[in-house]
Write a protein that holds these residues in place. Structure first.
Motif, PDB file in Angstrom:
ATOM      1  N   LYS A 153       0.023   3.682 -13.046  1.00 21.63           N
ATOM      2  CA  LYS A 153      -1.176   3.422 -12.234  1.00 21.63           C
ATOM      3  C   LYS A 153      -1.331   1.937 -11.924  1.00 21.63           C
ATOM      4  O   LYS A 153      -1.855   1.554 -10.872  1.00 21.63           O
ATOM      5  CB  LYS A 153      -2.407   3.939 -12.991  1.00 21.63           C
ATOM      6  CG  LYS A 153      -3.725   3.764 -12.267  1.00 21.63           C
ATOM      7  CD  LYS A 153      -4.890   4.268 -13.115  1.00 21.63           C
ATOM      8  CE  LYS A 153      -5.145   3.368 -14.297  1.00 21.63           C
ATOM      9  NZ  LYS A 153      -6.364   3.759 -15.057  1.00 21.63           N
ATOM     10  N   LYS A 154      -0.859   1.103 -12.828  1.00 25.48           N
ATOM     11  CA  LYS A 154      -1.036  -0.346 -12.680  1.00 25.48           C
ATOM     12  C   LYS A 154      -0.423  -0.883 -11.390  1.00 25.48           C
ATOM     13  O   LYS A 154      -0.913  -1.855 -10.809  1.00 25.48           O
ATOM     14  CB  LYS A 154      -0.439  -1.061 -13.893  1.00 25.48           C
ATOM     15  CG  LYS A 154      -0.765  -2.547 -13.942  1.00 25.48           C
ATOM     16  CD  LYS A 154      -0.172  -3.201 -15.172  1.00 25.48           C
ATOM     17  CE  LYS A 154      -0.443  -4.705 -15.159  1.00 25.48           C
ATOM     18  NZ  LYS A 154       0.269  -5.419 -16.230  1.00 25.48           N
TER      19      LYS A 154
ATOM     20  N   PHE B 159      -0.627   0.186  -8.512  1.00 22.16           N
ATOM     21  CA  PHE B 159      -1.508   0.312  -7.360  1.00 22.16           C
ATOM     22  C   PHE B 159      -2.698  -0.642  -7.411  1.00 22.16           C
ATOM     23  O   PHE B 159      -3.408  -0.796  -6.425  1.00 22.16           O
ATOM     24  CB  PHE B 159      -1.914   1.774  -7.204  1.00 22.16           C
ATOM     25  CG  PHE B 159      -0.705   2.640  -6.987  1.00 22.16           C
ATOM     26  CD1 PHE B 159      -0.177   2.801  -5.725  1.00 22.16           C
ATOM     27  CD2 PHE B 159      -0.042   3.208  -8.080  1.00 22.16           C
ATOM     28  CE1 PHE B 159       0.988   3.533  -5.536  1.00 22.16           C
ATOM     29  CE2 PHE B 159       1.111   3.944  -7.893  1.00 22.16           C
ATOM     30  CZ  PHE B 159       1.634   4.107  -6.615  1.00 22.16           C
ATOM     31  N   SER B 160      -2.865  -1.308  -8.552  1.00 22.91           N
ATOM     32  CA  SER B 160      -3.836  -2.400  -8.610  1.00 22.91           C
ATOM     33  C   SER B 160      -3.203  -3.677  -8.057  1.00 22.91           C
ATOM     34  O   SER B 160      -3.894  -4.667  -7.829  1.00 22.91           O
ATOM     35  CB  SER B 160      -4.307  -2.623 -10.051  1.00 22.91           C
ATOM     36  OG  SER B 160      -3.242  -3.104 -10.857  1.00 22.91           O
TER      37      SER B 160
ATOM     38  N   SER C 224      -1.030  -3.398  -5.280  1.00 25.43           N
ATOM     39  CA  SER C 224      -0.499  -2.998  -3.979  1.00 25.43           C
ATOM     40  C   SER C 224      -1.584  -3.053  -2.903  1.00 25.43           C
ATOM     41  O   SER C 224      -2.749  -2.773  -3.170  1.00 25.43           O
ATOM     42  CB  SER C 224       0.066  -1.573  -4.047  1.00 25.43           C
ATOM     43  OG  SER C 224       1.134  -1.493  -4.974  1.00 25.43           O
TER      44      SER C 224
ATOM     45  N   ALA D 109      -1.020   2.385  -0.523  1.00 24.51           N
ATOM     46  CA  ALA D 109      -0.396   3.370  -1.414  1.00 24.51           C
ATOM     47  C   ALA D 109       0.227   4.499  -0.608  1.00 24.51           C
ATOM     48  O   ALA D 109      -0.310   4.920   0.419  1.00 24.51           O
ATOM     49  CB  ALA D 109      -1.427   3.942  -2.377  1.00 24.51           C
TER      50      ALA D 109
ATOM     51  N   LEU E  24      -4.179  10.135  -9.307  1.00 25.65           N
ATOM     52  CA  LEU E  24      -4.077   8.741  -8.883  1.00 25.65           C
ATOM     53  C   LEU E  24      -4.864   8.507  -7.596  1.00 25.65           C
ATOM     54  O   LEU E  24      -5.562   7.504  -7.437  1.00 25.65           O
ATOM     55  CB  LEU E  24      -2.603   8.376  -8.678  1.00 25.65           C
ATOM     56  CG  LEU E  24      -2.275   6.944  -8.294  1.00 25.65           C
ATOM     57  CD1 LEU E  24      -2.685   5.973  -9.402  1.00 25.65           C
ATOM     58  CD2 LEU E  24      -0.776   6.810  -8.007  1.00 25.65           C
TER      59      LEU E  24
ATOM     60  N   ILE F 102      -7.674   5.289  -7.175  1.00 21.19           N
ATOM     61  CA  ILE F 102      -7.411   4.028  -6.469  1.00 21.19           C
ATOM     62  C   ILE F 102      -8.357   3.840  -5.283  1.00 21.19           C
ATOM     63  O   ILE F 102      -8.898   4.802  -4.742  1.00 21.19           O
ATOM     64  CB  ILE F 102      -5.947   3.937  -5.992  1.00 21.19           C
ATOM     65  CG1 ILE F 102      -5.627   5.065  -4.993  1.00 21.19           C
ATOM     66  CG2 ILE F 102      -5.003   3.983  -7.170  1.00 21.19           C
ATOM     67  CD1 ILE F 102      -4.265   4.941  -4.364  1.00 21.19           C
ATOM     68  N   ASN F 103      -8.506   2.594  -4.879  1.00 19.70           N
ATOM     69  CA  ASN F 103      -9.415   2.272  -3.780  1.00 19.70           C
ATOM     70  C   ASN F 103      -8.741   1.320  -2.798  1.00 19.70           C
ATOM     71  O   ASN F 103      -9.222   0.225  -2.523  1.00 19.70           O
ATOM     72  CB  ASN F 103     -10.714   1.663  -4.324  1.00 19.70           C
ATOM     73  CG  ASN F 103     -11.766   1.508  -3.250  1.00 19.70           C
ATOM     74  OD1 ASN F 103     -11.795   2.275  -2.281  1.00 19.70           O
ATOM     75  ND2 ASN F 103     -12.623   0.507  -3.390  1.00 19.70           N
TER      76      ASN F 103
ATOM     77  N   ARG G  63      -4.348   4.431   1.919  1.00 19.85           N
ATOM     78  CA  ARG G  63      -3.280   5.283   1.395  1.00 19.85           C
ATOM     79  C   ARG G  63      -2.779   6.288   2.425  1.00 19.85           C
ATOM     80  O   ARG G  63      -3.509   6.693   3.343  1.00 19.85           O
ATOM     81  CB  ARG G  63      -3.740   6.012   0.130  1.00 19.85           C
ATOM     82  CG  ARG G  63      -4.640   7.218   0.335  1.00 19.85           C
ATOM     83  CD  ARG G  63      -6.078   6.911   0.710  1.00 19.85           C
ATOM     84  NE  ARG G  63      -6.747   6.060  -0.251  1.00 19.85           N
ATOM     85  CZ  ARG G  63      -7.385   6.529  -1.330  1.00 19.85           C
ATOM     86  NH1 ARG G  63      -7.433   7.831  -1.565  1.00 19.85           N
ATOM     87  NH2 ARG G  63      -8.001   5.701  -2.135  1.00 19.85           N
TER      88      ARG G  63
END
Length: 482
Positions: free
Chosen positions: A220-221, A223-224, A226, A229, A241, A245-246, A249
């Protein structure tokens, strides 16, 4: 470069002792490579503690030491930090002039498919006329020049050295595998990816992560770090996931909710065809490697290209020309009418997917040769034994890379999951491959799984040359072993 500048970019500094106006000539975490004017970063490792090698580093000329323990180096500059690995990553990026910022980065993470997806992305962009690079399991590629690698994702120092080389060689886009190890061990700390790709998540590396939750959190890390997505919406962890995430995507899969969806899938021994539905338009797609996993891998690569802003028609046209990835469903040519496939499948889902794919076009029996690596997740061994016995007509359990474990003990753990008696055990891998090919008849398929592209075998006290493809070719050239 000066240590005073270095201190400004390192986070979580606990203390600074010593004279700070120190010139810096290099950086390393290996005391044996330290030279005059170097930064030595002491990392607490799994087998060794870098702090124990600080005296050697100082003796070799280190001007600055970074570490986690409370130490007094008698006037030498010592920067005590909360996390040495994080400090190494950020210091390396600083020393090499933040080369990652000068590249368009596509990071691919997941249990399976990372290597193929990075290769496909690179092949497609290269065919469009873009200078591309690859970092991953099979090797690091700069303008078609292959460099060796020891980790799926290199240590942060080597990673920044690679980035710097790629910038020098005018690489524009870099597709790289981002392993769960690298995320948890801060190897990609501080790097910003233009696109993060999530392929899937199944059991693997639980010897390292201990729990599936930790495995997921490590993935998951990415996408913090990126900007966008690309996520496999058919995968349960992918759906999870997506809800967390925010960032912008794109989703892909067979699910009707996917932004890019595959329909009407057709499979042959020569490849896979399907209709790609995107924004209410249908695009015919062909990729030369068969299997449902090839549908997902090609979808992931196309979706990443779309996220980067490339025309979908161009991406699909280049995919038709894409070459297969070494050791991934690689056919060993022969004139005996036997289908011989070498594949890297070394996890339960990988083995299952490859066997299901072979079953779709194989008219005869499937004979599977595989083992499991030593010093790795032991829980998957009986699971893989069960899968092979259920989906193959005959299984030969053999050795993989036993490392510090006894091959026979690993084989017994695989055997505990076998259902039925359609199997045998042959410890020597070459002999196992020889036996499988010798009993195969025209129309049968022999799957040699687990090592794929690897050209070596790792034992407790040695590493020998070993290539499944070479062994298979030699056996096939002899024709019969009776």
């Amino acid at each position: 470069m000066n240590a005073q500048e270095l201190i400004q970019i390192i986070p979580d500094i606990l203390s600074v002792k010593g004279y700070t106006d120190v010139p810096i000539e290099s950086i390393d975490y290996n005391s044996k490579r330290i030279k005059n004017g170097a930064i030595f970063v002491a990392i607490p490792g799994f087998n060794y503690d870098g702090h124990d090698f600080i005296p050697e580093a100082l003796e070799r000329g280190a001007g600055v030491v970074i570490g986690e323990k409370a130490l007094d180096l008698g006037g030498k500059l010592y920067i005590r930090v909360k996390d040495s690995r994080k400090a190494l990553a950020l210091s390396s990026a600083w020393f090499y002039g933040y080369p990652a910022d000068k590249l368009k980065l596509i990071g691919v993470t997941g249990t399976s498919g990372k290597t193929t997806v990075t290769y496909l992305i690179s092949e497609m962009l290269k065919d469009i006329g873009i200078c591309t690079g690859i970092i991953g399991t099979i090797g690091n590629v700069l303008n078609n020049r292959k460099l060796p690698t020891s980790h799926t994702t290199p240590e942060s120092l080597e990673l920044n050295q690679l980035f710097s080389k790629m910038v020098e060689e005018n690489i524009e886009y870099l597709a790289m595998e981002v392993s769960s190890h690298s995320l948890k061990l801060q190897r990609v700390e501080g790097i910003k990816f233009d696109v993060g790709v999530f392929t899937n998540l199944t059991q693997d590396h639980l010897d390292f992560h201990k729990t599936f939750e930790d495995y997921f959190n490590s993935k998951k890390k990415l996408f913090s770090q990126s900007k966008q997505a690309v996520i496999n919406i058919d995968d349960e962890s992918g759906k999870r996931l997506l809800s967390i995430i925010n960032i912008p995507r794109y989703t892909y899969g067979l699910d009707k909710k996917a932004d890019l969806r595959a329909e009407n899938i057709r499979m042959t021994a020569n490849g896979v065809s399907y209709d790609l539905v995107f924004r209410n338009k249908i695009y015919p797609v062909f990729y030369s490697t068969p299997g449902l996993f090839s549908v997902y891998n090609s979808l992931a690569a196309i979706t990443a290209g779309v996220a980067l802003g490339f025309p979908i028609d161009d991406l699909i046209n280049t995919l038709k020309k894409a070459k297969g990835v070494p050791g991934r469903f690689e056919l060993v040519e022969n004139n005996q009418g036997i289908i011989v496939i070498v594949d890297y499948a070394h996890k339960p889902d990988g083995l299952k997917n490859v066997l299901l794919t072979i079953r779709e076009f194989c008219t005869g029996k499937i004979i599977t040769v595989f083992g499991c690596g030593g010093d790795r997740d032991k829980g998957k061994r009986p699971i893989m034994g069960k899968i092979s016995s259920e989906l193959s007509d005959y299984t030969i359990i053999t050795s993989d890379n036993p490392r510090s474990e006894k091959p026979e003990a690993i084989i017994e753990q695989i055997e505990s999951g076998i259902i039925g008696d359609n199997y045998e055990k042959i410890t020597e891998r070459a002999e196992a491959i020889k036996k499988a090919i010798s009993i195969a008849k025209k129309g049968d398929a022999v799957l040699i799984a687990g090592k794929g592209h690897e050209t070596y075998q790792i034992f407790n006290d040695k590493i020998i040359h070993f290539d499944d493809r070479e062994v298979a070719k030699e056996c096939l050239s002899k024709g019969s072993f009776k």
